[in-house]
Each structure stands twice: as structure tokens, then as C-alpha cells.
Design an enzyme around this catalytic site. Sequence first.
Site, short mmCIF file in Angstrom:
data_model
loop_
_atom_site.label_atom_id
_atom_site.label_comp_id
_atom_site.label_asym_id
_atom_site.label_seq_id
_atom_site.Cartn_x
_atom_site.Cartn_y
_atom_site.Cartn_z
N ASP A 14 0.84 -1.20 0.00
CA ASP A 14 0.00 0.00 0.00
C ASP A 14 0.88 1.26 0.00
O ASP A 14 0.84 2.06 0.94
CB ASP A 14 -0.94 0.00 1.21
CG ASP A 14 -0.19 -0.08 2.55
OD1 ASP A 14 -0.77 0.33 3.58
OD2 ASP A 14 0.99 -0.49 2.56
N ASP A 19 6.80 1.01 1.84
CA ASP A 19 6.53 0.04 0.78
C ASP A 19 7.39 0.36 -0.44
O ASP A 19 8.01 -0.52 -1.04
CB ASP A 19 5.07 0.12 0.32
CG ASP A 19 4.07 -0.07 1.44
OD1 ASP A 19 3.87 0.87 2.23
OD2 ASP A 19 3.48 -1.17 1.52
N ASN A 43 -2.51 2.47 3.71
CA ASN A 43 -1.98 3.81 3.97
C ASN A 43 -2.87 4.89 3.36
O ASN A 43 -3.00 5.98 3.91
CB ASN A 43 -0.57 3.93 3.38
CG ASN A 43 0.45 3.19 4.23
OD1 ASN A 43 0.33 3.14 5.45
ND2 ASN A 43 1.43 2.59 3.58
N THR A 127 3.21 -6.07 2.25
CA THR A 127 3.65 -4.94 3.09
C THR A 127 2.50 -3.98 3.42
O THR A 127 2.72 -2.82 3.76
CB THR A 127 4.78 -4.16 2.41
OG1 THR A 127 4.33 -3.69 1.12
CG2 THR A 127 6.02 -5.02 2.24
N PHE A 168 -0.69 -1.50 12.46
CA PHE A 168 -1.62 -0.98 11.45
C PHE A 168 -2.06 -2.03 10.44
O PHE A 168 -3.27 -2.19 10.20
CB PHE A 168 -0.95 0.21 10.74
CG PHE A 168 -1.81 0.85 9.69
CD1 PHE A 168 -1.58 0.57 8.35
CD2 PHE A 168 -2.83 1.72 10.02
CE1 PHE A 168 -2.36 1.16 7.36
CE2 PHE A 168 -3.61 2.32 9.04
CZ PHE A 168 -3.38 2.02 7.70
N ASN A 169 -1.12 -2.72 9.80
CA ASN A 169 -1.48 -3.63 8.70
C ASN A 169 -2.45 -4.73 9.17
O ASN A 169 -3.35 -5.12 8.43
CB ASN A 169 -0.24 -4.28 8.09
CG ASN A 169 0.56 -3.31 7.24
OD1 ASN A 169 0.04 -2.29 6.82
ND2 ASN A 169 1.83 -3.64 7.01
N HIS A 241 9.99 -0.56 8.21
CA HIS A 241 9.03 -1.65 8.41
C HIS A 241 9.01 -2.59 7.19
O HIS A 241 9.38 -3.75 7.27
CB HIS A 241 7.62 -1.07 8.60
CG HIS A 241 7.46 -0.17 9.78
ND1 HIS A 241 7.71 -0.56 11.09
CD2 HIS A 241 7.04 1.12 9.86
CE1 HIS A 241 7.46 0.46 11.91
NE2 HIS A 241 7.05 1.49 11.20
N ASP A 242 8.55 -2.07 6.07
CA ASP A 242 8.33 -2.93 4.89
C ASP A 242 9.60 -3.50 4.27
O ASP A 242 9.60 -4.68 3.85
CB ASP A 242 7.52 -2.16 3.85
CG ASP A 242 6.13 -1.82 4.36
OD1 ASP A 242 5.52 -0.86 3.87
OD2 ASP A 242 5.64 -2.51 5.29
O1 RIB Z 1 2.77 -0.39 10.74
C1 RIB Z 1 3.63 -0.20 9.65
C2 RIB Z 1 2.95 -0.58 8.37
O2 RIB Z 1 1.83 0.24 8.17
C3 RIB Z 1 3.85 -0.39 7.13
O3 RIB Z 1 3.51 -1.34 6.17
C4 RIB Z 1 3.46 0.98 6.64
O4 RIB Z 1 3.62 1.13 5.22
C5 RIB Z 1 2.00 1.01 6.98
O5 RIB Z 1 1.32 0.37 5.93
CA CA Z 2 2.91 -0.69 3.93
#
Ligand code: RIB
Ligand code: CA
Length: 316
Positions: A14, A19, A43, A127, A168-169, A241-242
Amino acid sequence: MSLTEKIPLILDGDPGHDDAIAWVLAKGSGRFDILAVTTAAGNQTIEKTTYNALRVCTLIGLHVPVAKGCPRPLLTDPMNAPSVHGESGLDGPALPEPAFAAQSIGAVELMARVIRSSSEKVAIVSTGPMTNTAAFLMAHPELKSRIRCISLMGGGLLYGNWTPAAEFNILVDPEAAKIVFDSGVPILMSGLDVTEKALVKPADFERIRSLHNPVSDIVWQWLEFFYRFHKTLGYEGAPMHDPCAVMALIHPEVFTMRDYYVQIETCGDYCKGATVPDWYGVTGHAPNACCLMDVNREAFIDCLIDAVSAFKEAGI
Ligand code: RIB
Ligand code: CA
């Protein structure tokens, strides 16, 4: 697998600054045969993440089929993150307009066509929220055995970042995450436990900025933008993160990993979206995920910079 053999890969995400950097890493590493890109709503809306995906693919010369994913989570209400990635989902430096359009088919159908036609098993790097991957697994159970693994950024064994319990994801689509974690497909989980240690610090931005190639010129600005938000929360750098989900496939040596049986909480007032590890095996279930727990940050950064520098040397 030898270092010269390329891993067949689908990128599902996203974009999203991290990403986009993950996709730069995948392309620049030269270690993947990237077969397709599929977009997720997370996102930002699916329209915005798909537009961003096409722009990122144009920037990095990734001319592969791109398909728009599910416009909303399987069950929960849509949720976006403009506070982190901006209204466009990829605020910051100007990007090229897309050099090509998205496919007329959707993400699930593109995943099915690519995986069905590949002579080798295909890895999925997820991701964003896992809506597309879950929908694919439900629609095409006959292709599950053709998936090499799902290397995903999501969750946190000890804590969340969108609620105290949920990352979040996972929180955006906990039902999708449950389908993926319960699928039996090999999972590499890059949760906050490791991704918040994979920090790109301002001194590292300068190393990337000094590469002076068309991609590095954008990446350091993405990092600066991403760091701006995280600095307000006390981070010493931008958390990658990704990119961890990509790096786990090509440089597992820079990580510490542990196998756990991980369950996804899909209800509750306080813990919906939590990734709950069976630390002591009390469930009797075998582990379903190889969880990244720690990272050699310096080695991680060196590998990332190597990949970004490739866009200069190979003109890719
Ligand atoms: O929590 C981090 C994730 O949430 C990452 O994938 C970032 O791009 C958001 O999507
Ligand atoms: Ca992401």
C-alpha cells in the site's frame, strides 16, 4: 538457493513510503524475478495506492503487471494513515507520472495467473493489509501449494503502533491476517519487534543522498519525509518496516529469527488486531510463523544502500 538464482516474487503493498523503499530494495538487489505488483488499501485508498504503485514502478524501471487490489477490508471499515504518509499516500518528492496503466484484471486474478503459470513456487511480499492475499487464498485453494512463502510486514509480538495491542497492517484487516496465518503457507513475519530496530538514521540518509542516481535522489527524500513523522514520536531514525519483509528473503543472516505459533485477535475492545504468540507452546499447535526478532542494523543499512546504488551502476 544459490545467490545467482532469482526468487519468483509478487509484491503486494500500500505505497506508502516504506513500501516504496521495499520495492526499491527488491528491484535493486537483483535477487528477484518480480512477476507482478498488486496494490492494497491501507496507507491510503486503493485508488491512491495504485497510482503510487504505478509511479514507483515507473521510477525504478519495474515494468511488470500491476493490478488494483480489494478496495476495502474483508469485514472491517476502511482505515487510512494520512498522518504518516500524507494525503497522497506518498507525499514528498515529485515522482514521474505512470509510464503504463494498471491491468484490467484485479489483484486476486493477477496473483492466480502468475502463480498458476510459474514453473517455480512464487514468494509473496506483503507490506500492507493482507486483504488481497487472504482473498486469493480463499478463491484459489488449489494454488496454495504453489506459494513459496509469504514474507509479511505486520503485527508486533509485544505491542502495537495503531492501538496499544495492534499494528496498522493487521488492524486494518484482522480477518485477512487470520486467514493468512491459519493458511499453512510458510510465513516470515516482520513485526514491530524487528522493524522498529531497523532504523535508517539521518547519517544514513546522507550516504544514500551521496549516491546521486535517479532513484537514490528520491529515496533519501522519502526517508526524510518518513522520519519527520517518526521523529515527533521520539524515533532516532525512520523505521524500515516494509523493507524488512524483502530483506528477510535475501539477507536472513542480518536477522535473529524465532518460530512461534501466532494467533490473530479479530474481536475485542482493546486487543483487536493483536498478533498473539504462543511463547511457551501451551496451545499445542506447531509454529506457523518464523518471526524476526532482532536485526544487525548496520548490516541491514549496508544491504539497503547496495541495492539503491545498483540503479546507478546497472542503469536499471
Ligand atoms: O505499521 C507499519 C505498516 O503500516 C507499514 O507497512 C506501513 O507502510 C503502513 O502500511
Ligand atoms: Ca505498507
